[in-house]
Design a protein around this motif. Structure first.
Motif, short mmCIF file in Angstrom:
data_model
loop_
_atom_site.label_atom_id
_atom_site.label_comp_id
_atom_site.label_asym_id
_atom_site.label_seq_id
_atom_site.Cartn_x
_atom_site.Cartn_y
_atom_site.Cartn_z
N UNK A 1 33.87 40.70 24.53
CA UNK A 1 35.01 39.88 24.94
C UNK A 1 35.41 40.19 26.38
N UNK A 2 35.59 39.14 27.17
CA UNK A 2 35.92 39.32 28.59
C UNK A 2 37.09 38.44 29.02
N UNK A 3 37.80 37.86 28.06
CA UNK A 3 38.88 36.95 28.39
C UNK A 3 39.97 37.60 29.23
N UNK A 4 40.43 38.76 28.81
CA UNK A 4 41.51 39.45 29.55
C UNK A 4 41.04 39.81 30.95
N UNK A 5 39.84 40.37 31.06
CA UNK A 5 39.35 40.80 32.36
C UNK A 5 39.27 39.63 33.34
N UNK A 6 38.70 38.51 32.89
CA UNK A 6 38.53 37.37 33.78
C UNK A 6 39.86 36.72 34.15
N UNK A 7 40.73 36.55 33.15
CA UNK A 7 42.02 35.90 33.42
C UNK A 7 42.90 36.79 34.29
N UNK A 8 42.91 38.09 34.01
CA UNK A 8 43.72 39.01 34.82
C UNK A 8 43.25 39.00 36.27
N UNK B 1 41.85 36.57 37.92
CA UNK B 1 42.29 35.32 38.54
C UNK B 1 43.77 35.35 38.88
N UNK B 2 44.60 35.79 37.94
CA UNK B 2 46.04 35.81 38.16
C UNK B 2 46.44 36.79 39.25
N UNK C 1 47.20 31.62 46.81
CA UNK C 1 46.37 30.43 46.72
C UNK C 1 45.97 30.18 45.27
N UNK C 2 45.79 28.89 44.92
CA UNK C 2 45.42 28.53 43.55
C UNK C 2 44.01 29.03 43.24
N UNK C 3 43.72 29.19 41.95
CA UNK C 3 42.42 29.65 41.52
C UNK C 3 42.03 28.90 40.25
N UNK C 4 40.94 28.14 40.34
CA UNK C 4 40.41 27.43 39.17
C UNK C 4 39.30 28.27 38.56
N UNK C 5 39.43 28.56 37.28
CA UNK C 5 38.48 29.44 36.62
C UNK C 5 37.37 28.63 35.96
N UNK D 1 32.42 35.39 42.00
CA UNK D 1 32.82 36.78 42.17
C UNK D 1 32.00 37.46 43.27
N UNK D 2 30.72 37.12 43.34
CA UNK D 2 29.88 37.69 44.41
C UNK D 2 30.34 37.20 45.77
N UNK D 3 30.75 35.92 45.84
CA UNK D 3 31.27 35.40 47.10
C UNK D 3 32.55 36.12 47.50
N UNK D 4 33.42 36.38 46.53
CA UNK D 4 34.66 37.08 46.85
C UNK D 4 34.38 38.49 47.34
#
Length: 426
Positions: free
Chosen positions: A64-71, A73-74, A82-86, A181-184
């Protein structure tokens, strides 16, 4: 209908999509009816609670990676403004009845900042599109026509076209997220290199000696690449007890801006040593800026401080005016010698310069626009805020005075443009 007649709280609740409001600490400030309905939660279960306490990761899924990815982004939205579209996320949801059952769910989130008057992020708009049923419907359509009367659904049949489509969709979304993520990370590395390059090119303390009470500050912007356009310079001038102090701003960010910044700063530093005054120094710098790629619309202001005659001679090329705070607290903006940016001045017309006297104990401050400019705010508001802070802290030594000014003027989360500040006690 005017704005005063619109009940925006009712509008928020009636929005057709799932929308929640989060604090920068990721606590629910509100959620509309559609969000609560689809998430299967009541308002009491959500508002005032931390996002990941209401919606934790599925403990039965080790991947499960939901928390990691959403956190990620937020937090990125809070840091950058700036806005972030996931990418499409699999984020399982626990049954609201507390039975411990978890349902596989798919979401497409977009996170948008709400900025306060000072430019800081005060709320996050977390909009979510729930696409689980769409994925299931695709799976069902893909399996129709080949099963006869087996009674086995598309989601249950191993190798069904629906499951393959669902897996491919999820895999492509994860790949897209990994590329982003690599771009960031690449941008973050460029930011570090640019900051190191800028630090190496800015003047060292030994260039002005220890007999002047001077404080300098540079604060990079919060965005990954919004750094390194601002610069400052200090140089001992020939002929008496004199000091040249300048600041400037290059349009653009990152390594390119850092390189242009270094060229302009070095050129002005050398020119100031032989120029008769700041106007002549900026004239020469302006001609040089015409042949430097990336110097378009660059601004600068330079001051020649004569400690023997107790005067400041200054000239500005499109830059915000220096501030002179007299010993009695009177604030004076040095704005009587303002001209267009460096590359916009037609030759051979000379730039203007002006001279102002000072007494012992006065304070001179030079800065870049990141200190005073805010979105949706008149520039005079920021200038007045700067004047007030400098006047109130004028009795402080330059170092604590500079810290106080940055603390009061920069947003708590950092500015969206880099900032340079030079404070000289006269």
């Amino acid at each position: 209908m005017n704005d005063a007649a619109i009940d925006y709280a009712r509008v928020f609740q009636a929005l057709p999509g799932m929308v929640a409001l989060l604090t920068p600490g990721l606590v629910f400030a509100d959620a509309n009816e559609e969000y609560l309905r689809v998430a299967g939660r009541t308002r009491e279960q959500v508002v005032g609670q931390h996002l990941f306490e209401v919606f934790p990761d599925n403990p039965n899924d080790p991947d499960a990676s939901g928390i990691r990815n959403l956190a990620a982004s937020l937090h990125r939205v809070v840091a950058t403004g700036e806005r972030d579209a996931m990418a499409l996320q699999r984020y399982d949801v626990e049954s609201p009845d507390g039975s411990g059952e978890w349902e596989e769910r798919y979401w497409s989130p977009v996170n948008v900042p709400v900025l306060g008057p000072d430019g800081a992020v005060v709320l996050l708009v977390h909009r979510v599109e729930e696409v689980t049923e769409l994925i299931r419907a695709r799976g069902a359509r893909g399996a129709s026509g080949g099963s006869g009367g087996s009674g086995v659904s598309a989601r249950e049949r191993p190798g069904s076209r629906g499951r393959i489509l669902e897996a491919e969709l999820y895999t492509r979304a994860r790949e897209l997220q990994e590329v982003n993520e690599r771009l960031r990370l690449a941008h973050a590395r460029e930011r570090e290199v640019a900051l190191a390059l800028q630090e190496a090119m800015l003047p060292a303390r030994r260039q002005i000696g220890d007999d002047h009470r001077v404080a300098v500050r540079y604060r990079p912007a919060v965005g990954a690449l919004n750094v390194c356009g601002d610069w400052y310079d200090m140089v001992k001038l020939v002929g008496g007890h004199r000091l040249g102090v300048s600041v400037g701003d290059v349009v653009g960010h990152g390594l390119g801006a850092a390189g242009v910044m270094g060229q302009l700063r070095s050129a002005l530093s050398a020119t100031s040593r032989v120029a008769e005054g700041p106007a002549e120094a900026l004239n020469v710098l302006g001609r040089y800026a015409h042949v430097v790629d990336g110097a378009e619309s660059a601004t600068a202001v330079t001051t020649f401080i004569d400690f023997d005659r107790r005067t400041i001679t200054y000239s500005s090329a499109g830059h915000p005016p220096p501030v002179l705070v007299h010993a009695d607290g009177r604030v004076e903006f040095l704005d009587r010698a303002t001209d267009p940016p460096l590359d916009a001045r037609p030759d051979p017309m000379p730039r203007p310069q002006a001279c102002v006297p000072f007494t012992d104990g006065a304070t001179l401050a030079l800065y870049t626009d990141g200190l005073v400019e805010r979105r949706h705010e008149d520039i005079d508001t920021g200038l007045n805020r700067l004047a007030d802070a400098l006047a109130r802290h004028r009795a402080d030594d330059p170092e604590p005075l500079a810290d106080a000014v940055l603390l009061e003027l920069l947003p708590p989360g950092g500015a969206t443009d880099d900032t340079a500040l030079v404070v000289v006690r006269l």
